[in-house]
Design a protein around this motif. Structure first.
Motif, PDB file in Angstrom:
ATOM      1  N   THR A 188       5.731  -5.852 -10.202  1.00  0.00           N
ATOM      2  CA  THR A 188       4.755  -6.729  -9.543  1.00  0.00           C
ATOM      3  C   THR A 188       5.393  -7.983  -8.972  1.00  0.00           C
ATOM      4  N   LEU A 189       6.296  -8.613  -9.719  1.00  0.00           N
ATOM      5  CA  LEU A 189       6.894  -9.863  -9.255  1.00  0.00           C
ATOM      6  C   LEU A 189       7.693  -9.654  -7.962  1.00  0.00           C
ATOM      7  N   SER A 190       8.470  -8.579  -7.912  1.00  0.00           N
ATOM      8  CA  SER A 190       9.265  -8.301  -6.714  1.00  0.00           C
ATOM      9  C   SER A 190       8.355  -7.963  -5.527  1.00  0.00           C
ATOM     10  N   ALA A 191       7.308  -7.173  -5.800  1.00  0.00           N
ATOM     11  CA  ALA A 191       6.369  -6.800  -4.738  1.00  0.00           C
ATOM     12  C   ALA A 191       5.630  -8.029  -4.223  1.00  0.00           C
ATOM     13  N   THR A 192       5.284  -8.936  -5.125  1.00  0.00           N
ATOM     14  CA  THR A 192       4.600 -10.168  -4.728  1.00  0.00           C
ATOM     15  C   THR A 192       5.496 -11.006  -3.827  1.00  0.00           C
ATOM     16  N   ARG A 193       6.789 -11.013  -4.133  1.00  0.00           N
ATOM     17  CA  ARG A 193       7.745 -11.769  -3.300  1.00  0.00           C
ATOM     18  C   ARG A 193       7.778 -11.194  -1.883  1.00  0.00           C
ATOM     19  N   LEU A 194       7.695  -9.870  -1.783  1.00  0.00           N
ATOM     20  CA  LEU A 194       7.688  -9.228  -0.471  1.00  0.00           C
ATOM     21  C   LEU A 194       6.482  -9.698   0.343  1.00  0.00           C
ATOM     22  N   ILE A 195       5.313  -9.735  -0.294  1.00  0.00           N
ATOM     23  CA  ILE A 195       4.104 -10.200   0.390  1.00  0.00           C
ATOM     24  C   ILE A 195       4.252 -11.653   0.813  1.00  0.00           C
ATOM     25  N   GLU A 196       4.790 -12.485  -0.076  1.00  0.00           N
ATOM     26  CA  GLU A 196       4.942 -13.917   0.210  1.00  0.00           C
ATOM     27  C   GLU A 196       5.822 -14.145   1.433  1.00  0.00           C
ATOM     28  N   ILE A 197       6.903 -13.379   1.528  1.00  0.00           N
ATOM     29  CA  ILE A 197       7.851 -13.558   2.638  1.00  0.00           C
ATOM     30  C   ILE A 197       7.184 -13.291   3.979  1.00  0.00           C
ATOM     31  N   PHE A 198       6.474 -12.168   4.071  1.00  0.00           N
ATOM     32  CA  PHE A 198       5.857 -11.842   5.360  1.00  0.00           C
ATOM     33  C   PHE A 198       4.590 -12.650   5.611  1.00  0.00           C
ATOM     34  N   SER A 199       3.868 -13.010   4.553  1.00  0.00           N
ATOM     35  CA  SER A 199       2.663 -13.822   4.726  1.00  0.00           C
ATOM     36  C   SER A 199       3.015 -15.243   5.142  1.00  0.00           C
ATOM     37  N   GLY A 200       4.268 -15.624   4.897  1.00  0.00           N
ATOM     38  CA  GLY A 200       4.712 -16.953   5.296  1.00  0.00           C
ATOM     39  C   GLY A 200       4.831 -17.112   6.804  1.00  0.00           C
ATOM     40  N   GLY A 203      14.414  -7.699  -7.721  1.00  0.00           N
ATOM     41  CA  GLY A 203      14.302  -6.311  -8.148  1.00  0.00           C
ATOM     42  C   GLY A 203      15.632  -5.648  -8.473  1.00  0.00           C
ATOM     43  N   ASP A 204      15.527  -4.343  -8.742  1.00  0.00           N
ATOM     44  CA  ASP A 204      16.697  -3.534  -9.085  1.00  0.00           C
ATOM     45  C   ASP A 204      16.680  -2.250  -8.255  1.00  0.00           C
ATOM     46  N   ALA A 205      17.489  -1.277  -8.630  1.00  0.00           N
ATOM     47  CA  ALA A 205      17.575  -0.025  -7.876  1.00  0.00           C
ATOM     48  C   ALA A 205      16.235   0.715  -7.878  1.00  0.00           C
ATOM     49  N   GLU A 206      15.526   0.649  -8.975  1.00  0.00           N
ATOM     50  CA  GLU A 206      14.230   1.327  -9.065  1.00  0.00           C
ATOM     51  C   GLU A 206      13.233   0.713  -8.084  1.00  0.00           C
ATOM     52  N   PHE A 207      13.260  -0.599  -7.963  1.00  0.00           N
ATOM     53  CA  PHE A 207      12.363  -1.264  -7.004  1.00  0.00           C
ATOM     54  C   PHE A 207      12.694  -0.838  -5.581  1.00  0.00           C
ATOM     55  N   GLU A 233       2.194   2.794 -13.056  1.00  0.00           N
ATOM     56  CA  GLU A 233       2.926   2.038 -14.067  1.00  0.00           C
ATOM     57  C   GLU A 233       4.189   1.400 -13.480  1.00  0.00           C
ATOM     58  N   MET A 234       4.849   2.135 -12.568  1.00  0.00           N
ATOM     59  CA  MET A 234       6.068   1.615 -11.955  1.00  0.00           C
ATOM     60  C   MET A 234       5.749   0.465 -11.008  1.00  0.00           C
ATOM     61  N   VAL A 235       4.657   0.614 -10.263  1.00  0.00           N
ATOM     62  CA  VAL A 235       4.244  -0.453  -9.342  1.00  0.00           C
ATOM     63  C   VAL A 235       3.943  -1.717 -10.133  1.00  0.00           C
ATOM     64  N   GLN A 236       3.237  -1.568 -11.239  1.00  0.00           N
ATOM     65  CA  GLN A 236       2.906  -2.725 -12.071  1.00  0.00           C
ATOM     66  C   GLN A 236       4.158  -3.355 -12.669  1.00  0.00           C
ATOM     67  N   LYS A 237       5.117  -2.520 -13.023  1.00  0.00           N
ATOM     68  CA  LYS A 237       6.373  -3.003 -13.604  1.00  0.00           C
ATOM     69  C   LYS A 237       7.104  -3.936 -12.644  1.00  0.00           C
ATOM     70  N   LYS A 289       0.836  -1.198   0.000  1.00  0.00           N
ATOM     71  CA  LYS A 289       0.000   0.000   0.000  1.00  0.00           C
ATOM     72  C   LYS A 289       0.874   1.252   0.000  1.00  0.00           C
ATOM     73  N   GLY A 290       1.952   1.226   0.807  1.00  0.00           N
ATOM     74  CA  GLY A 290       2.867   2.359   0.871  1.00  0.00           C
ATOM     75  C   GLY A 290       3.554   2.609  -0.446  1.00  0.00           C
ATOM     76  N   MET A 291       3.919   1.548  -1.147  1.00  0.00           N
ATOM     77  CA  MET A 291       4.530   1.703  -2.467  1.00  0.00           C
ATOM     78  C   MET A 291       3.543   2.338  -3.439  1.00  0.00           C
ATOM     79  N   SER A 292       2.308   1.849  -3.421  1.00  0.00           N
ATOM     80  CA  SER A 292       1.290   2.347  -4.357  1.00  0.00           C
ATOM     81  C   SER A 292       0.973   3.816  -4.131  1.00  0.00           C
TER      82      SER A 292
END
Length: 200
Positions: free
Chosen positions: A122-134, A168-172, A116-120, A107-110
């Motif tokens: 998505t995979l890295s952001a999804t990984r972040l959710i997976e880690i904490f949801s685990g 991710g990269d520096a932009e992420f 467009e950047m958030v969508q770009k 939510k903070g990222m969004s």
């Protein structure tokens, strides 16, 4: 006349009260329960504690956060442009549900980066959710971190242990940083503390 005089008396008092509250809030953000090391190393690069503060939600302490950089910076622009590794070090101050924590970060990222950047990323952001949801929760006193290394990406740590490969990269990672130092930060007093501006 009576109403005008009463208003004249109350306005300075209200301003004084508000000013004292803001000063007290800033002091709270800067005084963390956690003792953050003044320096640490990431991939052989020494990093300095740029600033540290406490995330408050209403009157409740949520977590302490320290920002480590290769040199001191005082603005979001300087921070984002600064080359080299960076690290965000957290200590939970109350039990934090893992799923809620991951979603709040997204939510903070969004709220601080273009759609467009958030969508770009998505995979890295999804990984972040997976880690904490685990994890069902981060218990009070437990630590977690997000560490960026140029050319490798962002590694998430829980209790000092890396959670999979970097993403991710520096932009992420700039999007991650903006959760706390963007135009709509999670906590304005914490933003000032991380940038070393709470004492100004």
């Amino acid at each position: 006349m009576i109403l005008i005089r009463t208003h004249a008396i109350r306005t300075p008092f209200a301003a004084l009260t508000l000013g004292l509250a803001l000063i007290a809030g800033a002091a709270q953000a800067a005084q963390t329960t956690t003792r953050f090391e003044p320096m640490l190393q990431v991939q052989g690069t020494p990093l300095l504690l740029n600033g540290a503060g406490t995330r408050f939600k209403a009157i409740f302490k949520v977590y302490d956060l320290g920002l480590y950089t290769s040199k001191k910076v005082g603005t979001p622009e300087e921070l984002i442009a600064l080359p080299g590794p960076k690290r965000l070090q957290f200590t939970a101050l109350r039990d934090l549900p893992g799923t809620d924590l991951g979603r709040l970060f997204i939510k903070g990222m969004s709220e601080n980066s273009p759609k467009e950047m958030v969508q770009k990323h998505t995979l890295s952001a999804t990984r972040l959710i997976e880690i904490f949801s685990g994890r069902s929760k981060m218990a009070a006193g437990e630590t977690f971190a997000m560490e960026f290394v140029p050319g490798k990406g962002t590694t998430f740590y829980i209790l000092g242990q890396p959670q999979g490969e970097p993403v991710g990269d520096a932009e992420f990672f700039a999007m991650v940083l903006k959760i706390w130092v963007g135009d709509a930060p999670a906590d304005h007093l914490l933003k000032a503390a991380l940038l070393g501006r709470d004492k100004e």
